[in-house]
Motif scaffolding. Sequence first.
Motif, PDB file in Angstrom:
ATOM      1  N   ALA A 118      -5.486  -0.499  -5.231  1.00 48.33           N
ATOM      2  CA  ALA A 118      -5.239   0.436  -4.139  1.00 48.33           C
ATOM      3  C   ALA A 118      -6.458   0.531  -3.220  1.00 48.33           C
ATOM      4  N   ALA A 119      -7.646   0.542  -3.803  1.00 53.62           N
ATOM      5  CA  ALA A 119      -8.866   0.600  -3.002  1.00 53.62           C
ATOM      6  C   ALA A 119      -9.020  -0.656  -2.136  1.00 53.62           C
ATOM      7  N   LEU A 120      -8.699  -1.815  -2.702  1.00 52.33           N
ATOM      8  CA  LEU A 120      -8.772  -3.054  -1.934  1.00 52.33           C
ATOM      9  C   LEU A 120      -7.760  -3.049  -0.792  1.00 52.33           C
ATOM     10  N   LEU A 121      -6.577  -2.524  -1.043  1.00 48.97           N
ATOM     11  CA  LEU A 121      -5.557  -2.446   0.002  1.00 48.97           C
ATOM     12  C   LEU A 121      -5.982  -1.503   1.128  1.00 48.97           C
ATOM     13  N   LEU A 173       0.830  -1.203   0.000  1.00 52.85           N
ATOM     14  CA  LEU A 173       0.000   0.000   0.000  1.00 52.85           C
ATOM     15  C   LEU A 173       0.866   1.255   0.000  1.00 52.85           C
ATOM     16  N   ALA A 174       1.921   1.254   0.799  1.00 46.91           N
ATOM     17  CA  ALA A 174       2.816   2.418   0.861  1.00 46.91           C
ATOM     18  C   ALA A 174       3.492   2.662  -0.488  1.00 46.91           C
ATOM     19  N   MET A 220     -12.943   1.085 -13.237  1.00 50.08           N
ATOM     20  CA  MET A 220     -11.744   1.862 -12.929  1.00 50.08           C
ATOM     21  C   MET A 220     -10.513   1.057 -13.316  1.00 50.08           C
ATOM     22  N   PRO A 221      -9.365   1.716 -13.521  1.00 49.78           N
ATOM     23  CA  PRO A 221      -8.132   0.993 -13.864  1.00 49.78           C
ATOM     24  C   PRO A 221      -7.745  -0.003 -12.773  1.00 49.78           C
ATOM     25  N   GLY A 222      -7.001  -1.032 -13.192  1.00 48.55           N
ATOM     26  CA  GLY A 222      -6.649  -2.108 -12.273  1.00 48.55           C
ATOM     27  C   GLY A 222      -5.877  -1.667 -11.046  1.00 48.55           C
ATOM     28  N   VAL A 245      -3.266   8.015  -5.662  1.00 50.99           N
ATOM     29  CA  VAL A 245      -4.094   8.948  -4.881  1.00 50.99           C
ATOM     30  C   VAL A 245      -5.011   9.747  -5.797  1.00 50.99           C
ATOM     31  N   ARG A 246      -4.450  10.275  -6.860  1.00 49.48           N
ATOM     32  CA  ARG A 246      -5.249  11.082  -7.789  1.00 49.48           C
ATOM     33  C   ARG A 246      -6.368  10.251  -8.413  1.00 49.48           C
TER      34      ARG A 246
END
Length: 298
Positions: free
Chosen positions: A189-192, A47-48, A182-184, A55-56
Amino acid sequence: MRNERSWAVAGLVICTLAWAGNALVARATAGELPPIGLSFWRWTTALALLLPFTVRGLWQHREVLLTRWKHVVVLATLSISSYNTLLYQAAQSTTAINLTLVNTGLPVAAFIWSVLLLRIWPSVLTLLGTLLSFLGLLVILGNGQPERLLSLAFNRGDLIMVVAVLCWGLYSVLLRHWMLPMPGLIQLAALLICGVPLLLPFYLWEYSTTGGMPLTIQAVGAVGYTAVFASLLAYWAWNNGVRVLGPATASLFSYLMPVFAALLGMLILGEQLQWFHFAGGALTFLGLVLATRPGHAR
């Protein structure tokens, strides 16, 4: 379209290679690194690394994420929070080859969930490809001697891995059914963002009972490999493969894991490849070629 399928297939091959390495890491660090701690720091690191680049995109897709938050939470629970944590837990009491063996039950799990939830049945080519790939797996596991298959033993860790495979099969089917627009990498990132906090209470419990992750070269290497290759690269490739090929076909690539585990064992552990590795690998690849031919039902 054909080029997209080719990239999806290539990505799934790389994905299963990374996950075969993940199984070896899990087994190699069993007893040295706490399983939930390894999972938590793996995903926290991933995630980091990913967040600054997404983020964008997350902000641009915030309306979809807020509207579909229940779907995101379920997918994150099944994949980020559950599957690999269970795999690392299973590795405490079973072998790397058994981890990859049980993981080849993924096509069956995906088939069951697809039929139960979506009423989707595989095509004849998919079934034939599955059969050939499974025969290739049996050739490898039995060292070319059918009677050796009867001596394979399963234990508590294998049963935990069965639960992990059922979680991953359900995740793969729901991922396709609840396709997020949305892009993969944004989706990952959302799942993380959802999955890591869900893991935190379990990590804190493990920390209070057995202690945290040791700061050693082995721990840093394990977290680094699993975060970059088995997480970011592999999950993006898997999600793309499910999107393009469908969960039933993508799940067939799990048959490559024992093949890659044997190859990695040769390269890392100095094990020798035998004729049955090549024969089993050839059957596995032939099955995948049949199952991934354009035009069959997904």
